[in-house]
Design a protein around this motif. Structure first.
Motif, short mmCIF file in Angstrom:
data_model
loop_
_atom_site.label_atom_id
_atom_site.label_comp_id
_atom_site.label_asym_id
_atom_site.label_seq_id
_atom_site.Cartn_x
_atom_site.Cartn_y
_atom_site.Cartn_z
N ASP A 105 0.87 -1.18 0.00
CA ASP A 105 0.00 0.00 0.00
C ASP A 105 0.91 1.23 0.00
O ASP A 105 1.56 1.55 1.01
CB ASP A 105 -0.89 -0.02 1.25
CG ASP A 105 -1.90 1.12 1.27
OD1 ASP A 105 -1.53 2.25 0.87
OD2 ASP A 105 -3.04 0.90 1.71
N LYS A 106 0.96 1.94 -1.11
CA LYS A 106 1.91 3.05 -1.25
C LYS A 106 1.63 4.19 -0.28
O LYS A 106 2.56 4.83 0.20
CB LYS A 106 1.88 3.57 -2.70
CG LYS A 106 2.44 2.57 -3.71
CD LYS A 106 2.38 3.13 -5.13
CE LYS A 106 2.93 2.11 -6.11
NZ LYS A 106 2.85 2.60 -7.51
N LYS A 107 0.37 4.45 0.02
CA LYS A 107 0.05 5.51 0.97
C LYS A 107 0.50 5.13 2.38
O LYS A 107 1.12 5.93 3.10
CB LYS A 107 -1.44 5.80 0.95
CG LYS A 107 -1.84 6.95 1.89
CD LYS A 107 -3.33 7.23 1.86
CE LYS A 107 -3.67 8.46 2.70
NZ LYS A 107 -3.16 8.34 4.08
N MET A 108 0.21 3.91 2.77
CA MET A 108 0.60 3.43 4.09
C MET A 108 2.13 3.46 4.22
O MET A 108 2.68 3.81 5.26
CB MET A 108 0.07 2.01 4.30
CG MET A 108 0.12 1.49 5.71
SD MET A 108 -0.70 -0.12 5.82
CE MET A 108 -2.42 0.38 5.67
N PRO A 126 -8.26 -0.08 -4.17
CA PRO A 126 -7.82 1.31 -4.31
C PRO A 126 -6.53 1.40 -5.12
O PRO A 126 -5.74 0.45 -5.16
CB PRO A 126 -7.60 1.76 -2.86
CG PRO A 126 -7.43 0.50 -2.08
CD PRO A 126 -8.25 -0.53 -2.77
N GLU A 127 -6.32 2.54 -5.77
CA GLU A 127 -5.17 2.70 -6.65
C GLU A 127 -3.84 2.59 -5.90
O GLU A 127 -2.83 2.20 -6.48
CB GLU A 127 -5.25 4.05 -7.37
CG GLU A 127 -6.38 4.14 -8.39
CD GLU A 127 -6.35 5.45 -9.15
OE1 GLU A 127 -5.42 6.25 -8.90
OE2 GLU A 127 -7.26 5.69 -9.97
N ASN A 128 -3.84 2.92 -4.62
CA ASN A 128 -2.58 2.88 -3.86
C ASN A 128 -2.20 1.47 -3.42
O ASN A 128 -1.11 1.27 -2.87
CB ASN A 128 -2.69 3.77 -2.61
CG ASN A 128 -3.92 3.47 -1.77
OD1 ASN A 128 -5.03 3.81 -2.17
ND2 ASN A 128 -3.73 2.84 -0.62
N LEU A 129 -3.06 0.47 -3.68
CA LEU A 129 -2.82 -0.90 -3.24
C LEU A 129 -2.52 -1.82 -4.41
O LEU A 129 -3.33 -1.91 -5.35
CB LEU A 129 -4.04 -1.42 -2.47
CG LEU A 129 -3.96 -2.88 -1.99
CD1 LEU A 129 -2.89 -3.04 -0.91
CD2 LEU A 129 -5.32 -3.36 -1.48
N ASP A 130 -1.38 -2.51 -4.36
CA ASP A 130 -1.07 -3.57 -5.32
C ASP A 130 -1.74 -4.84 -4.82
O ASP A 130 -1.16 -5.61 -4.06
CB ASP A 130 0.45 -3.74 -5.42
CG ASP A 130 0.85 -4.76 -6.50
OD1 ASP A 130 0.02 -5.62 -6.86
OD2 ASP A 130 2.01 -4.71 -6.94
#
Length: 452
Positions: free
Chosen positions: A67-70, A207-211
């Motif tokens: 998760d890029k945001k996390m 969500p876009e921030n999650l691979d």
């Protein structure tokens, strides 16, 4: 040090002894400079990392999360909290992080279905490992983790921090070791919190921030919904082992530690989704499990609906002896002599706000557990320094984890299981043995104890 009624009755001397031992740990480890990486920068991953930073001058070198945001939030926080004020390197794929081979310690705070692969690969990369409980989602994963730790000579601490909880150490020493209960005939462990996910939210794109492909990894691919991430994954057996794998393991491991128990002789479990059938969650809402030790039993119950039997001990262990009863939880312990309705001994969590004032304001921190995690980290660091086994060594974590996995398997099969740790098999039950390792989703390859 701010103590919140650490002992209510006649325990000041014992408390002082335990606290002195903790200060000795701190002094011994004050100069320990280790390079640290974290895989899984969500709730408990960060919680563990910040407690490590509190007790040793480690350098947070790398952070990894799908998760890029996390991940970005955790990196910003790390730059504020560590001594050097440097922002760690960040990765979305843990394999890229481990390729650097520049880490002394790797913390793993990912969902359960990732623990085995990441821990084994961290050991192979030369790191000592702190891995959250449970050690695995199937039996063979835990066997492989133990084999890897021994093959590579790595120190592996499992996040069963009840073994390092100050008031529970005191309960073990002052009640159990001093024989106040007499012969113990039964231990009941439980969780009655209404913690199973409810509702049936629709499937949606992640969500876009999650691979999400990498988040799922070796687990079966499920459609994404808002329960999946973050933290709601515990509602699905694809990623863990339900409430038995999440909560029973803590209490079972605590009882095993306090009574110096090894493997149960036999395991049997019943239950299912008996009430909340409308929820999207596929873990049990009601379950009973018996861990049979021959001359006595450890009996688990959880129920995510209705009233709880004892509101003072919703997640706890109760030790029944011929001379009294010990009730123990993360919030307190009480010893009742036989026939008495008031406790003779009592203890509560150790709060250390004067030394660690940030505990008061840290988001999502279970403040009653903060000292336990710190002590667990100190024990881990001490084991690293002397290349010994920590209090929650991977072997102990594997025993508690495998016992819980077998309880779920017993429920599915409808029969008791006898596990032989020497062979790593269930005695006389080929169907059960075929299910000790669940299939991995391609291209991920299931680890095996002979192939690590």
């Amino acid at each position: 040090m701010n103590r919140r009624q650490f002992l209510a009755v006649s325990g000041a001397t014992a408390a002082a002894t335990v606290l002195s031992a903790n200060r000795l740990f701190s002094a011994d480890l004050a100069d320990m400079k280790k390079r640290v990486g974290l895989i899984g920068s969500g709730w408990y991953g960060k919680c563990d990392l910040w407690r490590l930073v509190q007790v040793a001058p480690v350098e947070i070198v790398s952070l990894c999360d799908v998760d890029k945001k996390m991940l970005a939030d955790a990196a910003d926080m790390a730059a504020q909290r560590q001594l050097s004020k440097k922002r760690p390197r960040t990765y979305t794929d843990y394999r890229e992080m481990l390729k650097e081979k520049d880490l002394d310690i790797v913390l793993i705070g990912t969902p359960d279905h990732w623990h085995a692969l990441q821990a084994i690969e961290a050991m192979q990369a030369g790191a000592d490992v702190y891995v959250q409980k449970p050690t695995s989602v199937d039996v063979v994963e835990s066997q492989a983790m133990l084999a890897a730790a021994r093959k590579y000579g790595r120190v592996v601490q499992v996040g069963t921090q009840r073994r390092s909880t100050p008031h529970l150490i005191e309960a073990r020493d002052r009640v159990l070791k001093e024989g106040r209960l007499g012969k113990i005939g039964r231990v009941e462990i439980c969780c009655y919190w209404h913690m199973r996910a409810r509702g049936n939210p629709p499937d949606t794109p992640p969500p876009e921030n999650l691979d999400y492909e990498l988040w799922t990894g070796p687990a079966p691919m499920r459609p994404f919904c808002r329960l999946t991430h973050p933290r709601g994954w515990r509602a699905f057996m694809e990623y863990g082992n339900g409430i038995v794998g999440d909560m029973c393991i803590h209490m079972l491991d605590m009882v095993r530690w306090m009574l110096d128990l090894g493997w149960p002789r036999k395991i049997y479990s019943t239950g299912g989704i008996l009430v909340d059938k409308a929820s999207k969650a596929n873990i049990t809402d009601t379950q009973h499990a018996v861990f049979d030790y021959g001359d006595f039993q450890v009996v688990w119950n959880h129920r995510t609906w209705g009233d709880m039997p004892d509101k003072d001990y919703p997640w706890a262990a109760t030790f029944y002896g011929e001379r009294g009863t010990l009730k123990a939880s993360v919030f307190k312990y009480e010893f009742f002599p036989q026939g008495k309705d008031k406790p003779e001994l009592r203890g509560e969590p150790l709060y250390e706000y004067e030394k660690y004032p940030e505990d008061r304001t840290e988001k999502d921190l279970e403040q009653h557990c903060a000292s336990a995690i710190r002590w667990h980290m100190q024990d881990f660091l001490k084991a690293i320094a002397n290349r010994g086994k920590p209090v929650a060594d991977i072997e102990q974590g594997a025993i508690s984890t495998i016992a819980c996995i077998l309880a779920n398997l017993s429920l599915d099969l409808g029969r008791a299981l006898v596990y032989d740790p020497a062979t790593g098999k269930v005695v006389g039950d080929e169907e059960a043995n075929r299910r000790l390792a669940r299939p991995y989703r391609a291209p991920w390859v299931h680890p095996h104890p002979q192939k690590v």
